[in-house]
Design a protein around this motif. Structure first.
Motif, short mmCIF file in Angstrom:
data_model
loop_
_atom_site.label_atom_id
_atom_site.label_comp_id
_atom_site.label_asym_id
_atom_site.label_seq_id
_atom_site.Cartn_x
_atom_site.Cartn_y
_atom_site.Cartn_z
N ASN A 122 11.34 -4.83 -2.96
CA ASN A 122 12.35 -4.25 -3.29
C ASN A 122 12.72 -3.67 -4.37
OD1 ASN A 122 12.65 -4.33 -0.46
ND2 ASN A 122 14.52 -5.79 -0.51
N HIS A 123 12.50 -4.51 -5.62
CA HIS A 123 12.80 -4.36 -7.11
C HIS A 123 11.72 -3.46 -7.51
CE1 HIS A 123 13.71 -5.21 -10.98
NE2 HIS A 123 12.49 -5.32 -11.17
N VAL A 124 10.61 -3.53 -7.15
CA VAL A 124 9.51 -2.52 -7.67
C VAL A 124 9.87 -1.04 -7.04
CG1 VAL A 124 6.97 -2.02 -7.51
CG2 VAL A 124 7.75 -4.04 -7.92
N SER A 125 10.07 -1.06 -5.60
CA SER A 125 10.49 0.11 -5.05
C SER A 125 11.68 0.96 -5.45
CB SER A 125 10.64 0.03 -3.46
OG SER A 125 11.16 0.89 -2.61
N ARG A 126 12.59 0.20 -5.96
CA ARG A 126 13.84 0.80 -6.62
C ARG A 126 13.29 1.41 -7.92
NH1 ARG A 126 16.48 -3.50 -4.21
NH2 ARG A 126 16.25 -4.69 -6.31
N GLN A 127 12.28 0.68 -8.58
CA GLN A 127 11.83 1.30 -10.10
C GLN A 127 10.79 2.39 -9.67
OE1 GLN A 127 9.85 -1.95 -11.69
NE2 GLN A 127 11.78 -2.84 -12.58
N ILE A 128 10.24 2.65 -8.60
CA ILE A 128 9.59 3.81 -8.33
C ILE A 128 10.58 4.93 -8.04
CG2 ILE A 128 7.92 4.94 -6.74
CD1 ILE A 128 6.77 1.78 -6.11
N GLY A 129 11.65 4.84 -7.36
CA GLY A 129 12.54 5.75 -7.37
C GLY A 129 13.45 6.32 -8.17
N GLN A 130 13.35 5.41 -9.44
CA GLN A 130 14.18 6.00 -10.63
C GLN A 130 13.67 7.34 -11.31
OE1 GLN A 130 14.88 2.51 -12.68
NE2 GLN A 130 16.39 1.64 -11.32
N ALA B 262 3.39 3.78 -14.51
CA ALA B 262 2.58 3.62 -13.23
C ALA B 262 1.77 2.21 -13.40
CB ALA B 262 1.57 4.71 -12.79
N ALA B 263 0.99 2.26 -14.52
CA ALA B 263 0.17 0.90 -14.74
C ALA B 263 1.21 -0.19 -14.78
CB ALA B 263 -0.33 0.99 -16.03
N ARG B 264 2.24 -0.45 -15.28
CA ARG B 264 3.13 -1.60 -15.11
C ARG B 264 3.55 -1.76 -13.59
NH1 ARG B 264 8.26 -2.93 -14.64
NH2 ARG B 264 9.10 -0.71 -14.72
N LEU B 265 3.79 -0.84 -12.80
CA LEU B 265 4.51 -1.11 -11.45
C LEU B 265 2.86 -1.46 -10.71
CD1 LEU B 265 6.53 1.97 -10.87
CD2 LEU B 265 7.36 -0.11 -11.25
N HIS B 266 1.84 -0.83 -11.06
CA HIS B 266 0.73 -1.33 -10.26
C HIS B 266 0.31 -3.01 -10.81
CE1 HIS B 266 -0.65 2.31 -8.21
NE2 HIS B 266 -1.04 2.99 -9.43
N SER C 254 0.86 -1.12 0.00
CA SER C 254 -0.02 -0.11 0.07
C SER C 254 1.00 1.25 0.07
CB SER C 254 -0.95 0.08 1.31
OG SER C 254 -0.21 0.09 2.27
N ASN C 255 1.98 1.24 0.60
CA ASN C 255 3.08 2.33 0.70
C ASN C 255 3.45 2.46 -0.73
OD1 ASN C 255 4.47 4.52 1.90
ND2 ASN C 255 6.28 3.27 1.61
N GLN C 256 3.74 1.58 -1.52
CA GLN C 256 4.19 1.56 -2.66
C GLN C 256 3.24 2.09 -3.79
OE1 GLN C 256 7.86 -1.52 -2.85
NE2 GLN C 256 6.20 -2.11 -4.12
N ASP C 257 2.11 1.67 -3.54
CA ASP C 257 0.65 2.18 -4.29
C ASP C 257 0.95 3.67 -4.18
OD1 ASP C 257 -1.58 1.74 -5.85
OD2 ASP C 257 -2.48 2.52 -4.29
N ARG C 258 0.93 4.22 -3.08
CA ARG C 258 0.91 5.58 -2.42
C ARG C 258 2.23 6.35 -3.28
NH1 ARG C 258 3.60 8.53 0.37
NH2 ARG C 258 4.75 7.02 1.42
N ARG C 259 3.29 5.75 -3.13
CA ARG C 259 4.42 6.48 -3.87
C ARG C 259 4.16 6.43 -5.34
NH1 ARG C 259 9.19 3.06 -2.61
NH2 ARG C 259 10.14 4.57 -3.77
N ILE C 260 3.57 5.48 -6.02
CA ILE C 260 3.45 5.40 -7.37
C ILE C 260 2.49 6.64 -7.80
CG2 ILE C 260 2.37 4.08 -9.29
CD1 ILE C 260 3.15 1.60 -7.94
N HIS C 261 1.60 6.69 -7.00
CA HIS C 261 0.55 7.95 -7.44
C HIS C 261 0.89 9.26 -7.35
CE1 HIS C 261 -3.13 5.70 -8.13
NE2 HIS C 261 -2.88 4.83 -7.15
N GLN C 262 1.88 9.23 -6.21
CA GLN C 262 2.50 10.52 -5.75
C GLN C 262 3.37 10.93 -7.14
OE1 GLN C 262 4.70 10.77 -2.24
NE2 GLN C 262 5.50 12.79 -2.55
#
Length: 111
Positions: free
Chosen positions: A103-111, A65-69, A45-53
């Motif tokens: 962790n893999h998805v989280s790193r992709q959000i931060g890039q 965003a759709a791919r990460l979701h 849920s935190n990653q979902d929030r970060r993607i939207h942000q």
């Protein structure tokens, strides 16, 4: 006097029926709030929030965003499947595998 054996038989039947129900309850219990499951789901849920942000700020496209979701939904599906195999619990090894994927998805959000 003849009623006593009937009552005793009925009492014995009820006792066995309740004993069987009580012993089956723990095995069929689904623990949605197991600590490892809660950790995995909180991270998702935190990653979902970060993607939207990231999308709101213009740092990520809607396609990315759709791919990460989709990746997060796949992880959540794995978590549910793993938990269904063990009455709502996930093992440490399963938790570790899910965390690596997160962790893999989280790193992709931060890039």
């Amino acid at each position: 006097m003849r009623r006593l054996p009937v009552y005793l038989a009925a009492l014995a039947t009820l006792t066995l029926a309740f004993a069987g129900t009580a012993s089956a309850t723990p095995r069929s219990h689904w623990d949605a709030t197991h600590p490892r499951r809660a950790e995995v789901n909180h991270r998702l849920s935190n990653q979902d929030r970060r993607i939207h942000q990231e999308v709101r700020e213009g740092d990520m496209s809607h396609r990315e965003a759709a791919r990460l979701h989709r990746d997060d939904r796949q992880i959540r599906g794995e978590e549910r499947a793993m938990a269904s195999q063990d009455n709502g619990h996930i093992t440490r090894a399963e938790d570790h595998a899910l965390n690596q994927q997160e962790n893999h998805v989280s790193r992709q959000i931060g890039q």
